[in-house]
Design an enzyme around this catalytic site. Structure first.
Site, short mmCIF file in Angstrom:
data_model
loop_
_atom_site.label_atom_id
_atom_site.label_comp_id
_atom_site.label_asym_id
_atom_site.label_seq_id
_atom_site.Cartn_x
_atom_site.Cartn_y
_atom_site.Cartn_z
N LYS A 210 0.84 -1.19 -0.02
CA LYS A 210 0.15 0.12 -0.13
C LYS A 210 0.80 1.24 0.17
O LYS A 210 2.17 1.11 0.39
CB LYS A 210 -0.93 -0.02 1.24
CG LYS A 210 -0.11 0.05 2.65
CD LYS A 210 -0.97 -0.30 3.59
CE LYS A 210 -0.49 -0.59 4.95
NZ LYS A 210 -0.93 -1.06 6.15
N ARG B 191 -10.74 -0.36 15.13
CA ARG B 191 -10.71 0.31 14.04
C ARG B 191 -11.39 -0.11 12.52
O ARG B 191 -12.61 0.31 12.48
CB ARG B 191 -9.10 0.40 13.54
CG ARG B 191 -8.38 1.43 12.70
CD ARG B 191 -7.15 1.25 12.36
NE ARG B 191 -6.52 0.16 11.75
CZ ARG B 191 -5.47 0.16 11.21
NH1 ARG B 191 -4.68 0.96 11.31
NH2 ARG B 191 -5.21 -0.98 10.49
N TYR C 217 14.38 31.19 6.55
CA TYR C 217 13.29 31.84 6.96
C TYR C 217 13.34 32.29 8.64
O TYR C 217 13.82 31.27 9.04
CB TYR C 217 11.90 30.75 6.96
CG TYR C 217 11.42 30.97 5.44
CD1 TYR C 217 11.22 32.18 4.60
CD2 TYR C 217 11.64 29.67 4.44
CE1 TYR C 217 10.66 31.90 3.42
CE2 TYR C 217 10.95 29.74 3.18
CZ TYR C 217 10.85 30.71 2.76
OH TYR C 217 10.55 30.95 1.20
N MET D 167 10.53 24.73 1.86
CA MET D 167 9.77 23.90 1.01
C MET D 167 10.73 23.06 0.00
O MET D 167 10.36 21.78 -0.11
CB MET D 167 8.63 24.57 0.13
CG MET D 167 7.75 23.88 -0.44
SD MET D 167 6.56 24.52 -1.50
CE MET D 167 5.82 25.51 -0.33
C1 LIG Z 1 -0.21 -2.01 6.82
C2 LIG Z 1 -0.63 -3.27 7.13
C3 LIG Z 1 0.34 -4.31 7.26
C4 LIG Z 1 1.79 -4.17 7.28
O1 LIG Z 1 2.21 -3.63 8.51
P1 LIG Z 1 3.70 -3.34 8.91
O2 LIG Z 1 3.90 -2.99 10.45
O3 LIG Z 1 4.20 -2.31 7.85
O4 LIG Z 1 4.48 -4.75 8.85
C5 LIG Z 1 -0.31 -5.56 7.58
N1 LIG Z 1 -1.86 -5.78 7.40
C6 LIG Z 1 -2.32 -4.76 7.35
C7 LIG Z 1 -3.82 -5.09 7.66
C8 LIG Z 1 -1.91 -3.35 7.30
O5 LIG Z 1 -2.82 -2.42 7.37
#
Ligand SMILES: *Cc1c(COP(=O)(O)O)cnc(C)c1O
Length: 349
Positions: A41, A136, A252, A300
């Site tokens: 992701k 969550r 800045y 930036m």
């Molecule tokens: C992001 C995620 C992972 C990977 O987690 P890491 O801590 O980066 O290894 C695994 N399972 C789910 C559901 C996630 O959202």
């Protein structure tokens, strides 16, 4: 008019694909009888799925996790098969479900509403997320027993650990609840462990593990430190070297006043590239092993660093921003996850 290719960028993100491959092999081995998948992701945590996914496929990874449907096409283009991709956010609209059906990519079903959307779209193989205490996203155990879930064709039943990297009994409690709940679910595979969860032992491995951070060189817990190598390396060009007199104000808001005559280097990276202002509090670059402390505010697009003691540093040279994630997290107060996913598009990858 045809637009010419832009010249080489003045900031670079070098990805060590050998290290990435070695990290996946280590995590797969540490997963015991379970296979290691990969969380890709957020564009493989900012490093770029276009090359990360083929590297992991070559090593034998066969299950990839993204969060959004918008992340699917690049992972398919990188060579993963539709059935090897799971979308963690699941189907939130009929359009999501239609896209899943059209591509053959599998949603992670997270709620009774998502189960209904999936069924109405024609359904098919999917995954099921159970919330075992993170509160969550995912079905609460109380909602598992009904016909809506019973009718699903579930490949992976999964849950997510909230505190796998911490010394806490929360992981053991999540494991016990996962064991109990999954007994009532018909699924082909089970999966619980993220990167840090892999280090918690074989009881957490089930059929599939889901490392993300550790693939990319993050070290979530000391137990994994010896098995993982740094993957991301950052460099930026020195655009200008200046002599600043004693009392000269830098950057800045005049946040830095030269305590003595200084030589400074202005580098081509800034907070728009993900190098946030917190790097100004104690951060440093390096050139051939020598340190350049960051001084004044991070802008930036630019950072100024002290090169008084590096007389041979010249305009056009590249400096390294040390990106050992454990050390960089200490310096900046950012998490290792943030340090990776913040890195912007202007880095040549
Ligand atoms: C992001 C995620 C992972 C990977 O987690 P890491 O801590 O980066 O290894 C695994 N399972 C789910 C559901 C996630 O959202």
């Amino acid at each position: 008019m045809t637009i010419p290719e832009p010249p080489p960028a003045t900031l670079r993100l070098k990805v060590d694909y050998e290290a990435l491959a070695a990290n996946w092999r280590a995590l797969d081995r540490l997963s015991g009888r379970a296979a290691a998948g990969a969380a890709v992701k957020a564009d493989a945590y900012g490093l770029g799925v276009a090359k990360v996914v083929p590297t992991l496929l070559d090593e034998g990874a066969r299950q990839f996790f993204v969060a959004h449907w918008s992340e699917v096409a690049p992972v398919l283009a990188a060579g993963a098969l539709p059935e090897q991709i799971a979308v963690l956010h699941g189907v939130n609209t009929p359009a999501d479900a239609a896209y899943a059906v059209a591509t053959g990519v599998r949603p992670v079903i997270n709620s009774l509403r998502q189960a209904a959307l999936w069924r109405e779209a024609g359904g098919g193989a999917c995954h099921l997320m159970i919330d075992t205490g993170m509160n969550r996203l995912g079905l609460p155990p109380s909602e598992i027993g009904g016909p809506a879930i019973g009718a699903l064709d579930i490949d992976i039943v999964l849950s997510h650990l909230a505190s796998a990297e911490d010394d806490t009994d929360q992981s053991a409690r999540q494991l016990a609840l996962f064991e109990e709940v999954r007994a009532g679910v018909t699924a082909r595979r089970a999966s619980l462990a993220n990167s840090a969860g892999i280090a918690l032992g074989s009881g957490f491995h089930f059929d599939l593990t889901r490392p993300g951070l550790a693939l990319y060189g993050g070290v979530p817990c000391a137990a994994l430190a010896g098995d993982l190598a740094q993957v991301a390396y950052l460099q930026a060009m020195v655009m200008q070297v200046r002599s600043v007199p004693q009392g000269g104000l830098i950057g800045y808001n005049a946040a830095f006043r030269a305590p003595h005559p200084m030589r400074t280097a202005t580098l081509s990276l800034g907070y728009a590239d993900g190098i946030l202002r917190c790097w100004g509090e104690g951060g440093a670059l390096s050139h051939e092993g020598r340190t350049l402390k960051i001084i004044g505010r991070v802008s930036m697009d630019m950072i100024v660093a002290d090169c008084t003691d590096i007389p041979d540093l010249a305009e056009g040279d590249f400096c390294d921003l040390p990106y050992n994630l454990v050390a960089a997290a200490k310096t900046t107060g950012l998490s290792q996850y943030e340090l990776l996913t913040l890195l912007g598009d202007r880095f040549a990858r």
